[in-house]
Design an enzyme around this catalytic site. Structure first.
Site, mmCIF file in Angstrom:
data_model
loop_
_atom_site.group_PDB
_atom_site.id
_atom_site.type_symbol
_atom_site.label_atom_id
_atom_site.label_comp_id
_atom_site.label_asym_id
_atom_site.label_seq_id
_atom_site.Cartn_x
_atom_site.Cartn_y
_atom_site.Cartn_z
ATOM 1 N N HIS A 191 0.834 -1.223 0.000
ATOM 2 C CA HIS A 191 0.000 0.000 0.000
ATOM 3 C C HIS A 191 0.860 1.261 0.000
ATOM 4 O O HIS A 191 0.447 2.293 0.535
ATOM 5 C CB HIS A 191 -0.941 0.025 1.215
ATOM 6 C CG HIS A 191 -1.647 -1.269 1.463
ATOM 7 N ND1 HIS A 191 -2.840 -1.601 0.852
ATOM 8 C CD2 HIS A 191 -1.298 -2.341 2.231
ATOM 9 C CE1 HIS A 191 -3.213 -2.818 1.258
ATOM 10 N NE2 HIS A 191 -2.289 -3.288 2.078
ATOM 11 N N SER B 136 15.366 20.859 -18.073
ATOM 12 C CA SER B 136 14.183 21.685 -18.325
ATOM 13 C C SER B 136 14.605 22.940 -19.057
ATOM 14 O O SER B 136 15.689 23.479 -18.823
ATOM 15 C CB SER B 136 13.517 22.035 -17.002
ATOM 16 O OG SER B 136 12.738 23.204 -17.139
ATOM 17 N N LYS C 53 16.728 21.361 -13.030
ATOM 18 C CA LYS C 53 16.042 20.078 -13.198
ATOM 19 C C LYS C 53 16.891 18.973 -13.827
ATOM 20 O O LYS C 53 17.682 19.219 -14.736
ATOM 21 C CB LYS C 53 14.774 20.261 -14.057
ATOM 22 C CG LYS C 53 13.670 21.029 -13.377
ATOM 23 C CD LYS C 53 13.112 20.361 -12.137
ATOM 24 C CE LYS C 53 12.184 19.262 -12.351
ATOM 25 N NZ LYS C 53 10.964 19.227 -12.918
ATOM 26 N N GLU D 215 9.677 7.775 -17.897
ATOM 27 C CA GLU D 215 8.313 8.254 -18.161
ATOM 28 C C GLU D 215 7.865 7.889 -19.576
ATOM 29 O O GLU D 215 6.702 7.526 -19.801
ATOM 30 C CB GLU D 215 8.238 9.765 -17.960
ATOM 31 C CG GLU D 215 8.417 10.171 -16.506
ATOM 32 C CD GLU D 215 8.589 11.668 -16.314
ATOM 33 O OE1 GLU D 215 8.279 12.150 -15.232
ATOM 34 O OE2 GLU D 215 9.048 12.368 -17.247
#
Ligand code: ARG
Length: 469
Positions: free
Chosen positions: A167, A288, A294, A301
């Site tokens: 969980h 970025s 970044k 992804e």
């Protein structure tokens, strides 16, 4: 060949032009062509034709001389395509038409004998099987490389503690090695599934013809043998419209993507400032355009995102098939777009994931710290009480009371005093402090498949044996 310009499809007349007195509309030609998609099977198409023409010769359907002439020109075409000397003419209707047209240009009437007793319907079913048989082992190899990579990392991290989660809450201590082995087993199942699927396409469709076989004395078993199949498909109608294998392989690809996507989700989470378990190399990260600080896990992804594309390919195939009456329908031409797209996506995703993981570094301290602060040793305290003769349900309650007290005092279980612990359960002794450290919790779990080093070592050995076979 008919030289009537109206009947030209691309640079050659369509294979089926004879009963037409008008050529197809230009837009119709563009709409129905599949050459952009099916030309990747050129070499498979030629291999099938060579086997077919050998059989035609052996059976006396064409002369041996004609058979060997056709074979040698087909070999020539194959070598020229291979070396780039012959470029595939994208104005042909499909790869079958293109190769037959080149053959006929070079051999005249003899070339026109190639398609005797054959239809593009059994031909395409054959090409797809030959293609899959050729490329699936490459994909399996990529899976093997990933398994090797993960195993290599796991071997270095038997003692790297990490909380296991359920969980998404800290649950019980394991090791990074144990976790990475849990990434490996699904990949091994994926590999095996591909082998199973290859077994089911090991039957030659050639000789099924358009739908009803042939009145000519074809020897289907002979072409199957020449092409290295273990037998022939049993029903000609089924053969020309069966695309189960496309669905099966794309299902297998979807499952591979599901696994990669789950691992990527963990990589993304683990590379956050909040977790910091993993540090992706700069080679496999992006920045970025506005935020100078970044370093983003875009590749993980993208793999997670492309999983959706492969599921889409599977859905396209299932939907395409569900309403088709027997036998061949042109809808079936569309199978290749989804099959090849899914194959390309899954292949590149496995490769990228492997490099990304291979070049990442692991933060042992951060991973170890996940074993503290979440009472991941509370089950071990209950097990300790069980060993002292307390029924588990009661032991669970005592341990929960200790957790409650520790939460109130903002302490870990092992930081409570013996007095505090004894007040909750008098059987607790000084030796409780030996079993509470996460190293001990991990090592105590000696069940097969568990996180103790000896058990993870057993898994690594099983994986090593699998890799060897
Ligand atoms: N391009 C077709 C396909 O992929 C080949 C078979 C064509 N058959 C036909 N009857 N038009 O399915």
């Amino acid at each position: 060949m008919d030289s009537n310009n109206n009947l030209l499809q691309g640079n050659h007349a369509a294979l089926w032009h004879g009963r037409f007195s008008e050529g197809p509309d230009k837009e119709a030609v563009e709409f129905e062509t599949s050459i952009y998609v099916d030309s990747r099977m050129a070499l498979d198409d030629i291999a099938g034709s060579i086997a077919h023409v050998k059989m035609l010769g052996t059976q006396g359907i064409i002369s041996m001389e004609e058979s060997s002439k056709i074979q040698s020109v087909l070999e020539e075409i194959k070598n020229e395509i291979d070396s780039g000397k012959l470029t595939i003419d994208n104005s042909a209707e499909d790869i079958h038409s293109f190769i037959e047209a080149v053959l006929t240009d070079r051999l005249g009437d003899t070339g026109r004998k190639l398609h005797t007793g054959r239809s593009r319907n059994d031909q395409i079913a054959l090409d797809e099987r030959l293609y899959l048989r050729r490329v699936i082992p490459d994909l399996q190899n990529e899976i093997k490389k990933l398994v090797k990579t993960l195993k290599h990392i796991a071997e270095q991290h038997l003692d790297t503690l990490l909380s296991g989660y359920t969980h998404m809450q800290r649950a019980q201590p394991v090791s990074l090695a144990h976790h990475l082995c849990a990434w490996i087993w699904p990949l091994i199942r994926d590999y095996e599934r591909l082998s199973d699927a290859l077994g089911r396409i090991d039957y030659s469709p050639l000789g099924a013809g358009a739908l009803a076989g042939s009145g000519l004395p074809l020897d289907r078993e002979l072409t199957a043998e020449i092409l290295g199949f273990s037998g022939v498909t049993p029903n000609s109608l089924d053969t020309v419209c069966d695309r189960d294998y496309c669905i099966e392989f794309v299902s297998d690809f979807s499952l591979i993507m599901t696994h990669l996507s789950r691992y990527c989700e963990e990589v993304i989470l683990w590379s956050t400032e909040e977790f910091k378990f993993i540090n992706l190399s700069e080679k496999w990260s992006t920045g970025s355009s506005i935020m100078p600080q970044k370093k983003n896990p875009d590749f993980a992804e993208l793999i997670r995102g492309r999983t959706g594309l492969v599921f889409g390919n599977l859905m396209a195939l299932l939907t395409m098939m569900k309403g088709l009456p027997l036998s061949y329908n042109r809808d079936l031409q569309e199978d290749k777009t989804s099959l090849f797209a899914a194959f390309d996506t899954v292949s590149s995703c496995i490769r990228v994931f492997t490099s990304m993981i291979q070049t990442a570094s692991w933060n042992k301290e951060k991973m170890k710290s996940s074993c503290y602060g979440g009472y991941a040793n509370a089950t071990d305290l209950a097990d300790y009480l069980v060993k002292k003769g307390i029924p588990f349900r009661k032991a669970h309650e005592y341990s929960a009371s200790c957790v409650k007290l520790a939460i109130g005092k903002k302490l870990n279980l092992e930081d409570l005093s013996l007095e505090d612990l004894k007040n909750i359960c008098p059987v607790i002794e000084e030796d409780v402090f030996d079993i509470l450290p996460p190293e001990h919790c991990k090592e105590a779990r000696q069940t097969t498949g568990g996180p103790a080093n000896s058990k993870v070592a057993e898994q690594l050995e099983l994986i090593e044996n699998w890799l060897k076979n």
